[in-house]
Design a protein around this motif. Structure first.
Motif, PDB file in Angstrom:
ATOM      1  N   LEU A 117       0.826  -1.215   0.000  1.00 50.22           N
ATOM      2  CA  LEU A 117       0.000   0.000   0.000  1.00 50.22           C
ATOM      3  C   LEU A 117       0.858   1.263   0.000  1.00 50.22           C
ATOM      4  O   LEU A 117       0.539   2.231  -0.700  1.00 50.22           O
ATOM      5  CB  LEU A 117      -0.955  -0.005   1.189  1.00 50.22           C
ATOM      6  N   LEU A 118       1.933   1.261   0.768  1.00 45.66           N
ATOM      7  CA  LEU A 118       2.834   2.414   0.754  1.00 45.66           C
ATOM      8  C   LEU A 118       3.467   2.591  -0.624  1.00 45.66           C
ATOM      9  O   LEU A 118       3.617   3.717  -1.100  1.00 45.66           O
ATOM     10  CB  LEU A 118       3.924   2.255   1.812  1.00 45.66           C
ATOM     11  N   SER A 119       3.822   1.493  -1.263  1.00 46.44           N
ATOM     12  CA  SER A 119       4.405   1.572  -2.596  1.00 46.44           C
ATOM     13  C   SER A 119       3.392   2.085  -3.610  1.00 46.44           C
ATOM     14  O   SER A 119       3.737   2.867  -4.499  1.00 46.44           O
ATOM     15  CB  SER A 119       4.928   0.203  -3.017  1.00 46.44           C
ATOM     16  N   LEU A 120       2.148   1.662  -3.461  1.00 50.75           N
ATOM     17  CA  LEU A 120       1.106   2.068  -4.398  1.00 50.75           C
ATOM     18  C   LEU A 120       0.783   3.555  -4.273  1.00 50.75           C
ATOM     19  O   LEU A 120       0.683   4.267  -5.273  1.00 50.75           O
ATOM     20  CB  LEU A 120      -0.151   1.232  -4.168  1.00 50.75           C
ATOM     21  N   PHE A 121       0.625   4.033  -3.039  1.00 52.57           N
ATOM     22  CA  PHE A 121       0.163   5.399  -2.842  1.00 52.57           C
ATOM     23  C   PHE A 121       1.271   6.423  -2.593  1.00 52.57           C
ATOM     24  O   PHE A 121       1.122   7.592  -2.944  1.00 52.57           O
ATOM     25  CB  PHE A 121      -0.844   5.448  -1.686  1.00 52.57           C
ATOM     26  N   LEU A 122       2.375   6.016  -1.976  1.00 50.72           N
ATOM     27  CA  LEU A 122       3.442   6.958  -1.642  1.00 50.72           C
ATOM     28  C   LEU A 122       4.797   6.544  -2.215  1.00 50.72           C
ATOM     29  O   LEU A 122       5.831   7.019  -1.761  1.00 50.72           O
ATOM     30  CB  LEU A 122       3.545   7.115  -0.116  1.00 50.72           C
ATOM     31  N   GLY A 123       4.782   5.657  -3.194  1.00 48.34           N
ATOM     32  CA  GLY A 123       6.028   5.171  -3.781  1.00 48.34           C
ATOM     33  C   GLY A 123       6.848   6.246  -4.454  1.00 48.34           C
ATOM     34  O   GLY A 123       8.071   6.164  -4.493  1.00 48.34           O
ATOM     35  N   THR A 124       6.198   7.259  -4.981  1.00 48.62           N
ATOM     36  CA  THR A 124       6.916   8.341  -5.644  1.00 48.62           C
ATOM     37  C   THR A 124       7.819   9.079  -4.666  1.00 48.62           C
ATOM     38  O   THR A 124       8.871   9.580  -5.044  1.00 48.62           O
ATOM     39  CB  THR A 124       5.921   9.334  -6.275  1.00 48.62           C
ATOM     40  N   LEU A 125       7.420   9.116  -3.395  1.00 48.54           N
ATOM     41  CA  LEU A 125       8.211   9.792  -2.376  1.00 48.54           C
ATOM     42  C   LEU A 125       9.227   8.870  -1.708  1.00 48.54           C
ATOM     43  O   LEU A 125       9.967   9.294  -0.827  1.00 48.54           O
ATOM     44  CB  LEU A 125       7.282  10.384  -1.317  1.00 48.54           C
ATOM     45  N   GLY A 126       9.231   7.593  -2.068  1.00 50.29           N
ATOM     46  CA  GLY A 126      10.177   6.650  -1.492  1.00 50.29           C
ATOM     47  C   GLY A 126       9.792   6.121  -0.123  1.00 50.29           C
ATOM     48  O   GLY A 126      10.581   5.451   0.529  1.00 50.29           O
ATOM     49  N   VAL A 127       8.577   6.410   0.333  1.00 45.28           N
ATOM     50  CA  VAL A 127       8.142   5.999   1.663  1.00 45.28           C
ATOM     51  C   VAL A 127       8.177   4.479   1.819  1.00 45.28           C
ATOM     52  O   VAL A 127       8.529   3.970   2.884  1.00 45.28           O
ATOM     53  CB  VAL A 127       6.731   6.559   1.969  1.00 45.28           C
ATOM     54  N   ASP A 128       7.846   3.759   0.768  1.00 42.22           N
ATOM     55  CA  ASP A 128       7.865   2.294   0.834  1.00 42.22           C
ATOM     56  C   ASP A 128       9.252   1.764   1.142  1.00 42.22           C
ATOM     57  O   ASP A 128       9.425   0.861   1.964  1.00 42.22           O
ATOM     58  CB  ASP A 128       7.339   1.690  -0.464  1.00 42.22           C
TER      59      ASP A 128
ATOM     60  N   PHE B 206       8.823   9.721 -14.584  1.00 41.26           N
ATOM     61  CA  PHE B 206       7.405   9.865 -14.921  1.00 41.26           C
ATOM     62  C   PHE B 206       6.548   8.717 -14.398  1.00 41.26           C
ATOM     63  O   PHE B 206       5.609   8.271 -15.054  1.00 41.26           O
ATOM     64  CB  PHE B 206       7.223  10.001 -16.439  1.00 41.26           C
ATOM     65  N   GLY B 207       6.888   8.193 -13.211  1.00 38.56           N
ATOM     66  CA  GLY B 207       6.089   7.136 -12.591  1.00 38.56           C
ATOM     67  C   GLY B 207       6.476   5.722 -12.965  1.00 38.56           C
ATOM     68  O   GLY B 207       5.942   4.765 -12.409  1.00 38.56           O
ATOM     69  N   ILE B 208       7.401   5.574 -13.895  1.00 36.60           N
ATOM     70  CA  ILE B 208       7.808   4.227 -14.323  1.00 36.60           C
ATOM     71  C   ILE B 208       8.547   3.515 -13.198  1.00 36.60           C
ATOM     72  O   ILE B 208       8.311   2.335 -12.946  1.00 36.60           O
ATOM     73  CB  ILE B 208       8.652   4.296 -15.601  1.00 36.60           C
ATOM     74  N   TRP B 209       9.437   4.232 -12.497  1.00 37.74           N
ATOM     75  CA  TRP B 209      10.179   3.633 -11.391  1.00 37.74           C
ATOM     76  C   TRP B 209       9.216   3.159 -10.310  1.00 37.74           C
ATOM     77  O   TRP B 209       9.364   2.071  -9.763  1.00 37.74           O
ATOM     78  CB  TRP B 209      11.169   4.635 -10.821  1.00 37.74           C
TER      79      TRP B 209
ATOM     80  N   ALA C  30      16.958   7.931  -3.040  1.00 45.16           N
ATOM     81  CA  ALA C  30      17.058   8.012  -4.502  1.00 45.16           C
ATOM     82  C   ALA C  30      15.680   8.194  -5.127  1.00 45.16           C
ATOM     83  O   ALA C  30      15.513   9.019  -6.039  1.00 45.16           O
ATOM     84  CB  ALA C  30      17.731   6.759  -5.056  1.00 45.16           C
ATOM     85  N   LYS C  31      14.675   7.426  -4.650  1.00 42.22           N
ATOM     86  CA  LYS C  31      13.324   7.580  -5.197  1.00 42.22           C
ATOM     87  C   LYS C  31      12.766   8.955  -4.884  1.00 42.22           C
ATOM     88  O   LYS C  31      12.092   9.564  -5.718  1.00 42.22           O
ATOM     89  CB  LYS C  31      12.394   6.503  -4.629  1.00 42.22           C
ATOM     90  N   LEU C  32      13.030   9.453  -3.685  1.00 44.05           N
ATOM     91  CA  LEU C  32      12.539  10.774  -3.293  1.00 44.05           C
ATOM     92  C   LEU C  32      13.107  11.859  -4.196  1.00 44.05           C
ATOM     93  O   LEU C  32      12.394  12.768  -4.628  1.00 44.05           O
ATOM     94  CB  LEU C  32      12.905  11.041  -1.833  1.00 44.05           C
ATOM     95  N   LEU C  33      14.382  11.746  -4.518  1.00 48.95           N
ATOM     96  CA  LEU C  33      15.037  12.791  -5.310  1.00 48.95           C
ATOM     97  C   LEU C  33      14.883  12.616  -6.816  1.00 48.95           C
ATOM     98  O   LEU C  33      14.883  13.601  -7.551  1.00 48.95           O
ATOM     99  CB  LEU C  33      16.530  12.842  -4.954  1.00 48.95           C
TER     100      LEU C  33
END
Length: 82
Positions: A25-36, A57-60, A48-51
Motif C-alpha cells: 500500500l505504501l508503494s502504491l500510494f506513496l512510492g513516488t516519495l520513497g516511503v515504501d 514519470f512514474g515508471i520507477w 534516490a526515489k525521493l530525489l
C-alpha cells in the motif's frame, strides 16, 4: 542474531517484522516519495526515489511496486514478513 549473507559477503541483519500489505500500500500510494523503501529499511533507495522519481514519470514507482509484490530481490526476500 540471525544474519543472511549478501552476494558481496557482508552480513545483512533483518530488522523487526514488516507487514507485506503495508509495504504494498505504501508503494502504491506513496512510492513516488520513497516511503515504501524507507519503511522496508532501504534508506538509500528511499532517498534516490525521493530525489529522482519525478524524472522517470512514474515508471520507477510501477516497477518497484511489482518488485515488492514479487519479492524480486535478495534484500526483499531477507526481510522478516508478518
Amino acid at each position: 542474531m540471525n544474519t543472511v549473507s549478501s552476494p558481496a559477503g557482508a552480513g545483512y541483519a533483518p530488522g523487526p517484522p514488516k507487514s507485506f500489505a503495508a509495504a504494498v500500500l505504501l508503494s502504491l500510494f506513496l512510492g513516488t516519495l520513497g516511503v515504501d523503501r524507507f519503511y522496508l529499511g532501504h534508506v538509500g533507495l528511499g532517498v534516490a526515489k525521493l530525489l529522482l522519481s519525478w524524472m522517470t514519470f512514474g515508471i520507477w514507482q510501477m516497477i518497484d511496486l511489482i518488485v515488492i509484490i514479487c519479492k524480486g530481490t535478495p534484500a526483499l526476500r531477507a526481510i522478516c514478513w508478518e
